[in-house]
Enzyme design. Structure first.
Site, PDB file in Angstrom:
ATOM      1  N   ASP A  13    -126.850 -47.947   3.889  1.00 21.04           N
ATOM      2  CA  ASP A  13    -127.822 -48.356   2.876  1.00 21.04           C
ATOM      3  C   ASP A  13    -128.393 -47.099   2.234  1.00 21.04           C
ATOM      4  OD1 ASP A  13    -129.640 -51.266   2.684  1.00 21.04           O
ATOM      5  OD2 ASP A  13    -130.411 -49.477   1.680  1.00 21.04           O
ATOM      6  N   LEU A  26    -126.042 -68.200   5.614  1.00 22.20           N
ATOM      7  CA  LEU A  26    -127.128 -68.182   6.595  1.00 22.20           C
ATOM      8  C   LEU A  26    -128.464 -68.424   5.907  1.00 22.20           C
ATOM      9  CD1 LEU A  26    -128.922 -65.318   6.449  1.00 22.20           C
ATOM     10  CD2 LEU A  26    -126.813 -64.421   7.391  1.00 22.20           C
ATOM     11  N   ALA A  27    -129.338 -69.095   6.609  1.00 24.61           N
ATOM     12  CA  ALA A  27    -130.698 -69.284   6.097  1.00 24.61           C
ATOM     13  C   ALA A  27    -131.621 -68.398   6.923  1.00 24.61           C
ATOM     14  CB  ALA A  27    -131.114 -70.747   6.209  1.00 24.61           C
ATOM     15  N   LEU A  36    -128.585 -77.844  -2.578  1.00 20.78           N
ATOM     16  CA  LEU A  36    -129.701 -77.824  -1.623  1.00 20.78           C
ATOM     17  C   LEU A  36    -131.033 -77.828  -2.363  1.00 20.78           C
ATOM     18  CD1 LEU A  36    -128.299 -75.238   0.962  1.00 20.78           C
ATOM     19  CD2 LEU A  36    -128.788 -77.653   1.398  1.00 20.78           C
ATOM     20  N   CYS A  66    -132.591 -66.832  -2.938  1.00 18.52           N
ATOM     21  CA  CYS A  66    -131.319 -67.363  -3.449  1.00 18.52           C
ATOM     22  C   CYS A  66    -131.443 -68.515  -4.437  1.00 18.52           C
ATOM     23  CB  CYS A  66    -130.448 -67.816  -2.288  1.00 18.52           C
ATOM     24  SG  CYS A  66    -129.826 -66.434  -1.353  1.00 18.52           S
ATOM     25  N   LYS A  81    -132.497 -67.838  -8.179  1.00 16.45           N
ATOM     26  CA  LYS A  81    -131.574 -66.848  -8.762  1.00 16.45           C
ATOM     27  C   LYS A  81    -130.177 -67.454  -8.962  1.00 16.45           C
ATOM     28  CE  LYS A  81    -130.699 -63.415  -6.006  1.00 16.45           C
ATOM     29  NZ  LYS A  81    -129.428 -62.886  -5.571  1.00 16.45           N
ATOM     30  N   ARG A 129    -139.739 -63.095  -0.892  1.00 15.91           N
ATOM     31  CA  ARG A 129    -139.101 -63.137  -2.213  1.00 15.91           C
ATOM     32  C   ARG A 129    -139.170 -64.554  -2.799  1.00 15.91           C
ATOM     33  NH1 ARG A 129    -133.584 -60.150  -0.722  1.00 15.91           N
ATOM     34  NH2 ARG A 129    -133.870 -61.468   1.099  1.00 15.91           N
TER      35      ARG A 129
HETATM   36  C1  UDX Z   1    -128.797 -59.484  -0.998  1.00 13.39           C
HETATM   37  C2  UDX Z   1    -129.028 -60.027  -2.405  1.00 13.39           C
HETATM   38  O1  UDX Z   1    -130.390 -59.913  -2.718  1.00 13.39           O
HETATM   39  C3  UDX Z   1    -128.610 -61.458  -2.489  1.00 13.39           C
HETATM   40  O2  UDX Z   1    -128.620 -61.857  -3.802  1.00 13.39           O
HETATM   41  C4  UDX Z   1    -127.241 -61.617  -2.006  1.00 13.39           C
HETATM   42  O3  UDX Z   1    -126.876 -62.948  -1.988  1.00 13.39           O
HETATM   43  C5  UDX Z   1    -127.044 -60.995  -0.649  1.00 13.39           C
HETATM   44  O4  UDX Z   1    -127.487 -59.654  -0.654  1.00 13.39           O
HETATM   45  P1  UDX Z   1    -130.414 -59.545   1.003  1.00 13.39           P
HETATM   46  O5  UDX Z   1    -129.585 -58.958   2.068  1.00 13.39           O
HETATM   47  O6  UDX Z   1    -131.350 -60.629   1.405  1.00 13.39           O
HETATM   48  O7  UDX Z   1    -129.582 -60.224  -0.102  1.00 13.39           O
HETATM   49  O8  UDX Z   1    -131.122 -58.404   0.137  1.00 13.39           O
HETATM   50  P2  UDX Z   1    -131.900 -57.131   0.592  1.00 13.39           P
HETATM   51  O9  UDX Z   1    -132.617 -57.404   1.866  1.00 13.39           O
HETATM   52  O10 UDX Z   1    -132.684 -56.657  -0.578  1.00 13.39           O
HETATM   53  O11 UDX Z   1    -130.746 -56.075   0.929  1.00 13.39           O
HETATM   54  C6  UDX Z   1    -129.981 -55.381   0.020  1.00 13.39           C
HETATM   55  C7  UDX Z   1    -129.859 -53.931   0.498  1.00 13.39           C
HETATM   56  O12 UDX Z   1    -128.922 -53.237  -0.323  1.00 13.39           O
HETATM   57  C8  UDX Z   1    -131.177 -53.137   0.412  1.00 13.39           C
HETATM   58  O13 UDX Z   1    -131.510 -52.632   1.685  1.00 13.39           O
HETATM   59  C9  UDX Z   1    -130.872 -52.013  -0.578  1.00 13.39           C
HETATM   60  O14 UDX Z   1    -131.530 -50.803  -0.253  1.00 13.39           O
HETATM   61  C10 UDX Z   1    -129.368 -51.907  -0.471  1.00 13.39           C
HETATM   62  N1  UDX Z   1    -128.745 -51.322  -1.660  1.00 13.39           N
HETATM   63  C11 UDX Z   1    -128.972 -51.830  -2.880  1.00 13.39           C
HETATM   64  C12 UDX Z   1    -127.900 -50.236  -1.504  1.00 13.39           C
HETATM   65  O15 UDX Z   1    -127.694 -49.738  -0.388  1.00 13.39           O
HETATM   66  N2  UDX Z   1    -127.313 -49.711  -2.626  1.00 13.39           N
HETATM   67  C13 UDX Z   1    -127.542 -50.175  -3.871  1.00 13.39           C
HETATM   68  O16 UDX Z   1    -127.009 -49.654  -4.853  1.00 13.39           O
HETATM   69  C14 UDX Z   1    -128.405 -51.293  -4.008  1.00 13.39           C
HETATM   70  C1  UDX Z   2    -130.785 -70.690   1.491  1.00  7.23           C
HETATM   71  C2  UDX Z   2    -129.602 -71.539   1.966  1.00  7.23           C
HETATM   72  O1  UDX Z   2    -130.066 -72.517   2.894  1.00  7.23           O
HETATM   73  C3  UDX Z   2    -128.552 -70.651   2.591  1.00  7.23           C
HETATM   74  O2  UDX Z   2    -127.423 -71.431   2.962  1.00  7.23           O
HETATM   75  C4  UDX Z   2    -128.158 -69.610   1.574  1.00  7.23           C
HETATM   76  O3  UDX Z   2    -127.186 -68.755   2.116  1.00  7.23           O
HETATM   77  C5  UDX Z   2    -129.354 -68.817   1.134  1.00  7.23           C
HETATM   78  O4  UDX Z   2    -130.330 -69.683   0.610  1.00  7.23           O
HETATM   79  P1  UDX Z   2    -132.906 -69.591   2.624  1.00  7.23           P
HETATM   80  O5  UDX Z   2    -133.318 -69.245   1.229  1.00  7.23           O
HETATM   81  O6  UDX Z   2    -132.954 -68.525   3.657  1.00  7.23           O
HETATM   82  O7  UDX Z   2    -131.413 -70.127   2.624  1.00  7.23           O
HETATM   83  O8  UDX Z   2    -133.843 -70.775   3.157  1.00  7.23           O
HETATM   84  P2  UDX Z   2    -133.804 -72.366   3.158  1.00  7.23           P
HETATM   85  O9  UDX Z   2    -134.002 -72.821   4.550  1.00  7.23           O
HETATM   86  O10 UDX Z   2    -132.648 -72.921   2.451  1.00  7.23           O
HETATM   87  O11 UDX Z   2    -135.159 -72.720   2.375  1.00  7.23           O
HETATM   88  C6  UDX Z   2    -135.329 -72.428   1.001  1.00  7.23           C
HETATM   89  C7  UDX Z   2    -136.659 -72.945   0.522  1.00  7.23           C
HETATM   90  O12 UDX Z   2    -136.683 -74.356   0.454  1.00  7.23           O
HETATM   91  C8  UDX Z   2    -137.849 -72.554   1.402  1.00  7.23           C
HETATM   92  O13 UDX Z   2    -138.938 -72.163   0.609  1.00  7.23           O
HETATM   93  C9  UDX Z   2    -138.154 -73.822   2.161  1.00  7.23           C
HETATM   94  O14 UDX Z   2    -139.474 -73.893   2.588  1.00  7.23           O
HETATM   95  C10 UDX Z   2    -137.836 -74.856   1.102  1.00  7.23           C
HETATM   96  N1  UDX Z   2    -137.512 -76.189   1.674  1.00  7.23           N
HETATM   97  C11 UDX Z   2    -136.437 -76.355   2.475  1.00  7.23           C
HETATM   98  C12 UDX Z   2    -138.294 -77.283   1.335  1.00  7.23           C
HETATM   99  O15 UDX Z   2    -139.267 -77.139   0.582  1.00  7.23           O
HETATM  100  N2  UDX Z   2    -137.972 -78.510   1.839  1.00  7.23           N
HETATM  101  C13 UDX Z   2    -136.896 -78.695   2.647  1.00  7.23           C
HETATM  102  O16 UDX Z   2    -136.656 -79.850   3.061  1.00  7.23           O
HETATM  103  C14 UDX Z   2    -136.113 -77.596   2.986  1.00  7.23           C
END
Ligand code: UDX
Ligand code: UDX
Length: 620
Positions: free
Chosen positions: A173, A299-300, A363, A412, A415, A482
């Site tokens: 990273d 994964l959630a 979802l 997610c 976006k 986020r």
């Molecule tokens: C990220 C994206 O936000 C999401 O849209 C995608 O589906 C999966 O990857 P997440 O792992 O949750 O999800 O994001 P984040 O925790 O922000 O991690 C991304 C990492 O990439 C950060 O630690 C950042 O520093 C790193 N990064 C980013 C690099 O190492 N190089 C880069 O050029 C940009």
């Molecule tokens: C989601 C998807 O579940 C996962 O498969 C994908 O890879 C990434 O996006 P995540 O964003 O980590 O995962 O959380 P999720 O459990 O899906 O919840 C998303 C949002 O929906 C949360 O704010 C949660 O509180 C809300 N939610 C979920 C509700 O308001 N009602 C529900 O019944 C379920």
């Protein structure tokens, strides 16, 4: 019968021998807990059985797995000089063919000594060591490097390392602080079960590093899990995914690669991203062969480790060429170490990319559907929990993801839907685009509806009133904020000049202040590209205690469904609040009736309204 399967990638073995570990239940008199089987390409159907197992038994003993009880040899091996016979106790190395090409044997794991993963790994190392020098040279450990040590990259790689002891995994990273945290006792993300997994593998076959180029250069498989924010300016602003980080990752991979590589899209990307990445890699390849795969993550957060251990499905998309198919198989072998084969779906690249966007859109749509119904419930006196329960009992609909809430959040859903909408528009499908856009509109409506309920119940103003906010993360069991609905709700209340006191068990004050100061979409850029010193929002205080947050408050808003909020002493909270005391439950965690009995005026999403709120408009 087989409760666990662990297939070691063929690439760590000689080309002719594949090793498979399976664990089976057994009713043998020694009450063994399982069996580890190692099978050669020839299989064991024609094999013979030997008791004791000589050198293999020794290996098993040393590695702590157990004793060899059965040893199968394929007929070719026997012809090649092996002379193990049934009952040949401790026959050992002298009977073993110099270079076995086909073998199969089974070890019964001793009671109380169920093979922990590192033992299995140690076992394989021993196995590899006792091979002839020449054979050993052919062996190569698969090296995986993941760019992006975030919520997705970190846990995913930790689980791959745990489940594939013969694979070396390095997570890299650009953020020095993030990597330092991954190498410390305070991991940068809170995820139940993650600490354990990392502790078991870190320093063995799991490493975290900022030496990006070095490790990418050495890897056979490169996962890319960097941020893919929504574009804030230019073409597609506010909708299209910003691939800046992805593009620079691809250019860097092409630059540092000295051997063929499989490049895996782990970040969610718009459909056809692979095509763009492929072009960048191929045009800069210097003769190196790159294969692009799409392997979206499902994964959630909060359940990431369980989701990774036991996924509903693993999706791998690749080119339909012989090289593409080979790459798909190589990645499939990694997952096959712990995921049953029928759950590993292989598709073409575009289907894999689109499936991820579609799954998240479906979802989110369920939540917007139930939230839309929640507004109608409040208007009619129905109870959304009862409606959702009845609706979800229909097996065609199912019970999950039907909890009404203040709105969905997370990195997610919004976006990915925006990205889907943009793709539809670009493909001349405005009706499809507007259909999906409404899922987001209902979510925004739900958040503003909530703010309106708060303001209108409190005599149409919250100016200078203390409002306690319990929960800031976008859902329970994560510290991630986020796109959390709490941001919009707090901003709405601040817009009416409320004083907010926030408590969340996992979110720091710095994070909350940053979130409330950031512009929409800025949150999904790497931290070093976000504003460095956000101006603290003066009307906001952050506490580390729910009772402190609610002391002297006029109203309480529950915005995350943390379990601890169900168990708070609401009598104590009520006594320390201004009267009339209001509670607005955006997650339906409290029992409205019980709180009304204490004296609160209660609003719960989609529940029959408190008489106080009956004549007040839901939307001002
Ligand atoms: C990220 C994206 O936000 C999401 O849209 C995608 O589906 C999966 O990857 P997440 O792992 O949750 O999800 O994001 P984040 O925790 O922000 O991690 C991304 C990492 O990439 C950060 O630690 C950042 O520093 C790193 N990064 C980013 C690099 O190492 N190089 C880069 O050029 C940009
Ligand atoms: C989601 C998807 O579940 C996962 O498969 C994908 O890879 C990434 O996006 P995540 O964003 O980590 O995962 O959380 P999720 O459990 O899906 O919840 C998303 C949002 O929906 C949360 O704010 C949660 O509180 C809300 N939610 C979920 C509700 O308001 N009602 C529900 O019944 C379920």
């Amino acid at each position: 019968m087989c409760s666990r399967k662990c297939v070691v990638p063929a690439s760590v073995l000689t080309p002719t021998v594949a090793v498979r570990v399976a664990r089976e239940d057994s009713v043998a008199t020694r009450r063994p807990l399982g069996r580890v089987m190692i099978r050669g390409a020839g299989g064991g159907e024609n094999g013979r059985v030997a008791r004791g197992g000589g050198v293999w038994g020794g290996v098993a003993e040393e590695s702590g797995i157990g004793v060899v009880q059965e040893l199968y040899l394929g007929p070719d091996d026997l012809r090649g000089g092996g002379s193990l016979e049934q009952g040949d106790e401790g026959s050992g190395r002298r009977h073993w063919p110099a270079s076995p090409t086909k073998l199969l044997f089974a070890i019964t794991i001793r009671e109380g000594r169920e093979a922990p993963e590192p033992s299995i790994r140690a076992f394989f190392y021993s196995l590899l060591q006792i091979r002839s020098q020449e054979t050993a040279q052919k062996l190569k450990m698969v090296k995986i490097c993941c760019l992006g040590a975030g919520y997705v990259g970190g846990p995913t790689m930790a689980v791959i390392a745990l489940k594939c002891p013969s694979v070396e995994v390095v997570v890299v990273d650009i953020s020095v602080a993030r990597i330092a945290a991954w190498n410390s006792d305070q991991l940068p993300i809170y995820e139940p079960g993650l600490d354990d997994v990392v502790k078991k593998c870190r320093g063995r076959n799991l490493f975290f590093s900022t030496e990006i180029e070095k490790h990418i250069g050495q890897a056979d498989i490169v996962f890319v899990s960097v941020n893919t924010p929504t574009k804030t300016r230019g073409l597609g602003a506010g909708m299209a995914a910003d691939l800046t980080y992805w593009e620079s990752a691809a250019r860097m991979i092409a630059d540092v690669a000295k051997s063929d590589k499989i490049v895996v899209e782990k970040s969610t990307v718009p459909v056809k991203t692979a095509e763009a990445i492929e072009k960048i890699l191929i045009h800069n390849s210097k003769g190196i062969n790159f294969q692009i795969l799409s392997n979206p993550e499902f994964l959630a957060e909060g359940t990431a480790i369980q989701d990774l251990f036991n996924p509903d499905r693993v999706l791998i998309g690749g080119r339909e060429t012989p090289e593409g198919k080979k790459a798909v198989q190589a990645l499939k072998q990694v997952y096959a170490n712990w995921v049953p084969e029928d759950r590993i779906i292989t598709t073409n690249l575009w289907s894999a990319e689109l499936s991820k966007l579609a799954a998240n859109a479906f979802l989110a749509q369920r939540i917007s559907s139930v939230n839309a119904i929640s507004a109608l419930c409040e208007a009619t006196g129905a109870d959304v929990a009862e409606v959702a329960y009845s609706v979800g009992k229909d097996t065609r609909i199912g019970p999950k993801f039907l909890s009404a809430s203040v709105g969905f959040g997370g990195s997610c859903f919004q976006k990915d839907i925006l990205s889907l909408v943009y793709i539809c528009e670009c493909n001349g499908l405005p009706e499809v685009a507007s259909y999906w856009k409404d899922v987001i509109k209902v979510n925004d409506y739900q958040k503003s509806r909530f703010v309106n309920r708060v303001v209108s119940s409190m005599f149409n103003t919250v100016s200078e009133k203390k409002i306690a906010v319990l929960g800031f993360a976008f859902k329970k069991d994560t510290g991630d904020t986020r796109e959390t609905p709490a941001i919009d709700v707090c901003k709405g209340l601040l817009g009416d000049k409320a004083k907010i006191s926030i408590y969340d068990p996992q979110v720091s004050e710095e994070q909350i202040q940053r979130d409330l100061a950031l512009k929409k979409f800025d949150w999904d850029h790497p931290v070093h590209l976000q504003p460095t010193s956000p101006t603290a929002v003066k009307q906001v205080t952050v506490t580390w205690d729910a009772y402190e947050a609610t002391k002297g408050a006029h109203g309480v808003c529950i915005l995350t469904e943390w379990d601890e909020f169900r168990k708070l002493d609401y009598v104590k909270i009520y006594e320390n609040m201004q009267k009339p005391a209001f509670i607005f439950d955006g997650r339906n965690v409290i029992d409205p009736q019980k709180l009304r009995e204490i004296g609160f005026i209660v609003f719960s999403i989609g529940k029959p309204l408190d008489p106080w709120l009956k004549d007040m408009p839901a939307v001002v």
